[in-house]
Design a protein around this motif. Structure first.
Motif, PDB file in Angstrom:
ATOM      1  N   PRO A 214      45.893  35.920  42.171  1.00 47.59           N
ATOM      2  CA  PRO A 214      44.483  34.848  41.639  1.00 47.59           C
ATOM      3  C   PRO A 214      43.465  34.316  42.919  1.00 47.59           C
ATOM      4  O   PRO A 214      42.452  34.195  42.739  1.00 47.59           O
ATOM      5  N   GLY A 215      44.155  34.040  43.798  1.00 47.78           N
ATOM      6  CA  GLY A 215      43.675  33.509  44.783  1.00 47.78           C
ATOM      7  C   GLY A 215      42.630  34.353  45.796  1.00 47.78           C
ATOM      8  O   GLY A 215      41.579  34.095  46.314  1.00 47.78           O
ATOM      9  N   GLY A 216      42.780  35.832  45.408  1.00 52.75           N
ATOM     10  CA  GLY A 216      41.766  36.759  45.931  1.00 52.75           C
ATOM     11  C   GLY A 216      40.957  37.184  44.912  1.00 52.75           C
ATOM     12  O   GLY A 216      40.083  38.229  45.072  1.00 52.75           O
ATOM     13  N   GLY A 217      40.710  36.542  44.027  1.00 51.80           N
ATOM     14  CA  GLY A 217      39.645  37.084  42.717  1.00 51.80           C
ATOM     15  C   GLY A 217      40.299  37.579  41.710  1.00 51.80           C
ATOM     16  O   GLY A 217      39.635  38.035  40.780  1.00 51.80           O
ATOM     17  N   PHE A 218      41.551  38.172  41.754  1.00 53.15           N
ATOM     18  CA  PHE A 218      42.040  39.068  40.407  1.00 53.15           C
ATOM     19  C   PHE A 218      42.604  38.100  39.576  1.00 53.15           C
ATOM     20  O   PHE A 218      43.533  37.766  39.346  1.00 53.15           O
ATOM     21  N   THR A 219      41.399  37.674  38.614  1.00 56.69           N
ATOM     22  CA  THR A 219      41.835  36.746  37.612  1.00 56.69           C
ATOM     23  C   THR A 219      41.483  37.235  36.522  1.00 56.69           C
ATOM     24  O   THR A 219      40.468  38.377  36.347  1.00 56.69           O
ATOM     25  N   ALA A 220      41.837  36.640  35.155  1.00 62.49           N
ATOM     26  CA  ALA A 220      41.130  36.938  33.907  1.00 62.49           C
ATOM     27  C   ALA A 220      39.664  36.875  33.710  1.00 62.49           C
ATOM     28  O   ALA A 220      39.075  37.602  33.188  1.00 62.49           O
ATOM     29  N   ALA A 221      38.995  36.112  34.579  1.00 64.78           N
ATOM     30  CA  ALA A 221      37.670  36.039  34.464  1.00 64.78           C
ATOM     31  C   ALA A 221      36.916  37.104  35.007  1.00 64.78           C
ATOM     32  O   ALA A 221      35.845  37.547  34.565  1.00 64.78           O
ATOM     33  N   ASN A 222      37.762  38.022  35.681  1.00 65.36           N
ATOM     34  CA  ASN A 222      37.230  39.244  36.413  1.00 65.36           C
ATOM     35  C   ASN A 222      37.838  40.419  35.813  1.00 65.36           C
ATOM     36  O   ASN A 222      37.942  41.539  35.909  1.00 65.36           O
ATOM     37  N   GLY A 223      38.553  40.148  34.513  1.00 69.59           N
ATOM     38  CA  GLY A 223      39.073  41.038  33.614  1.00 69.59           C
ATOM     39  C   GLY A 223      40.466  41.883  34.083  1.00 69.59           C
ATOM     40  O   GLY A 223      40.721  42.839  33.597  1.00 69.59           O
ATOM     41  N   ILE A 224      41.226  40.951  34.897  1.00 70.54           N
ATOM     42  CA  ILE A 224      42.464  41.528  35.480  1.00 70.54           C
ATOM     43  C   ILE A 224      43.643  40.605  34.905  1.00 70.54           C
ATOM     44  O   ILE A 224      43.326  39.065  35.213  1.00 70.54           O
ATOM     45  N   LEU A 225      44.401  40.996  34.287  1.00 70.60           N
ATOM     46  CA  LEU A 225      45.828  39.923  33.684  1.00 70.60           C
ATOM     47  C   LEU A 225      46.590  39.864  34.911  1.00 70.60           C
ATOM     48  O   LEU A 225      46.683  40.778  35.956  1.00 70.60           O
ATOM     49  N   PRO A 226      47.651  38.838  34.930  1.00 66.67           N
ATOM     50  CA  PRO A 226      48.372  38.554  35.898  1.00 66.67           C
ATOM     51  C   PRO A 226      49.635  39.548  35.901  1.00 66.67           C
ATOM     52  O   PRO A 226      49.933  40.040  34.743  1.00 66.67           O
ATOM     53  N   LEU A 227      50.118  39.931  36.926  1.00 63.93           N
ATOM     54  CA  LEU A 227      51.152  40.839  36.968  1.00 63.93           C
ATOM     55  C   LEU A 227      52.499  40.305  36.051  1.00 63.93           C
ATOM     56  O   LEU A 227      52.723  38.901  36.118  1.00 63.93           O
ATOM     57  N   SER A 228      52.967  41.278  35.460  1.00 66.07           N
ATOM     58  CA  SER A 228      54.237  40.914  34.549  1.00 66.07           C
ATOM     59  C   SER A 228      54.887  42.041  34.261  1.00 66.07           C
ATOM     60  O   SER A 228      54.485  43.181  34.181  1.00 66.07           O
ATOM     61  N   LEU A 229      56.340  41.771  34.524  1.00 69.03           N
ATOM     62  CA  LEU A 229      57.221  42.989  34.414  1.00 69.03           C
ATOM     63  C   LEU A 229      57.357  43.293  32.783  1.00 69.03           C
ATOM     64  O   LEU A 229      58.112  44.066  32.610  1.00 69.03           O
ATOM     65  N   PHE A 230      56.706  42.411  32.073  1.00 61.25           N
ATOM     66  CA  PHE A 230      56.734  42.613  30.733  1.00 61.25           C
ATOM     67  C   PHE A 230      55.951  43.620  30.332  1.00 61.25           C
ATOM     68  O   PHE A 230      55.547  43.984  28.927  1.00 61.25           O
ATOM     69  N   HIS A 231      55.094  44.015  31.148  1.00 60.60           N
ATOM     70  CA  HIS A 231      53.874  44.981  31.012  1.00 60.60           C
ATOM     71  C   HIS A 231      54.477  46.395  31.162  1.00 60.60           C
ATOM     72  O   HIS A 231      54.835  46.472  32.488  1.00 60.60           O
ATOM     73  N   GLY A 232      54.489  47.296  30.420  1.00 55.92           N
ATOM     74  CA  GLY A 232      55.278  48.400  30.422  1.00 55.92           C
ATOM     75  C   GLY A 232      55.164  49.122  31.783  1.00 55.92           C
ATOM     76  O   GLY A 232      56.034  49.571  32.486  1.00 55.92           O
ATOM     77  N   PRO A 233      53.718  49.567  32.336  1.00 59.60           N
ATOM     78  CA  PRO A 233      53.418  50.340  33.404  1.00 59.60           C
ATOM     79  C   PRO A 233      53.962  49.623  34.750  1.00 59.60           C
ATOM     80  O   PRO A 233      54.688  50.187  35.594  1.00 59.60           O
ATOM     81  N   THR A 234      54.092  48.159  34.573  1.00 56.38           N
ATOM     82  CA  THR A 234      54.431  47.309  35.649  1.00 56.38           C
ATOM     83  C   THR A 234      56.059  47.416  35.924  1.00 56.38           C
ATOM     84  O   THR A 234      56.397  47.337  36.958  1.00 56.38           O
TER      85      THR A 234
END
Length: 257
Positions: A127-147
């Protein structure tokens, strides 16, 4: 087999270098992953595969895993302990299998810690690098299948690297030579692929080189454009590991200690 595994575990845990190499593997993996994550910014690189980025440290952490696996076998030849081992356990295939079980187990545990640490740190840094929901990027999560697939596959990747290294060490026997051969096999092939101008051969190297193919498991975006699929790539590394172990087993049976 149970007694052989217990004996190998006893030898492994009583050697101080084991703990140091496992700790180094976790620290290097998490540290390099954090550094890579912190240097990539959005919107300049919003299309970056953040899951793969968070696991960048695997590329360096595998070197310590390979070194540990090599030493599990080669150190016994350098200090003469292999004669005692084979006298106590004459079935050499059982000795190699027991070493494979023990080294894979400890590497998988270290791999789980390294991968979880890398993903957690990346989740905090992105998020500090701009990878936020505002830019269409969801937080990393191990509950996300591909991750989750990329994270679990990275742990398996380290386990397969350990088996590949053990097999090569069983064949070569000398520590420095075995480590050089393993690291060359992992790191030199991608460099050769970059130097080759022929796209056909570049594609072949990316599909069959152990590191390039194995690390395809980390990709979560644009999978159709990859030289090889995630699980297929991990299978290629598994083939390398099996061949190395079979060669090591044959040499172990045919050569004198």
């Amino acid at each position: 087999m149970r007694d052989a595994v217990h004996a190998e575990w006893t030898k492994l845990r009583t050697v101080s270098s084991t703990a140091w190499l496992l700790v180094a593997s976790v620290v290097l993996t998490v540290g390099i992953s954090a550094l890579a994550t912190a240097t990539v910014k959005c919107p300049a690189s919003c299309s970056t595969d953040t899951t793969k980025l968070s696991l960048t440290g695997i590329m360096l952490g595998q070197a310590t895993v390979a070194t540990l696996a090599v030493l599990v076998m080669s150190s016994e030849y350098s200090n003469g302990m292999i004669r005692v081992t084979l006298a106590a356990m004459p079935r050499r295939s059982t000795v190699l299998a027991a070493k494979a079980v023990v080294v894979t187990a400890v590497v998988l545990v270290a791999g789980i810690l390294a991968v979880l640490g890398s993903v957690l740190v990346a989740r905090m840094l992105l998020p500090g690098g701009g990878f936020t929901a505002a830019n269409g990027i969801l937080p990393l999560s191990l509950f996300h299948g591909p991750t989750f697939r990329a994270a679990a596959g990275s742990v398996l990747y380290l386990g397969l690297v350990a088996l590949l290294s053990l097999g090569i060490a069983s064949t070569v026997r000398e520590s420095a030579a075995a480590i050089t051969l393993v690291l060359g096999l992992l790191y030199i092939f991608p460099v050769i692929g970059d130097l080759i101008l022929n796209p056909h051969w570049q594609h072949r190297i990316e599909r069959w080189a152990p590191m390039s193919a194995g690390l395809a498991i980390q990709a979560t975006q644009k999978l159709k454009s990859l030289p090889i699929g995630p699980w297929q790539g991990l299978a290629v590394l598994a083939i390398w590991a099996v061949v190395a172990l079979l060669a090591g087993g044959v040499v172990l049976r045919l050569r004198d200690a």
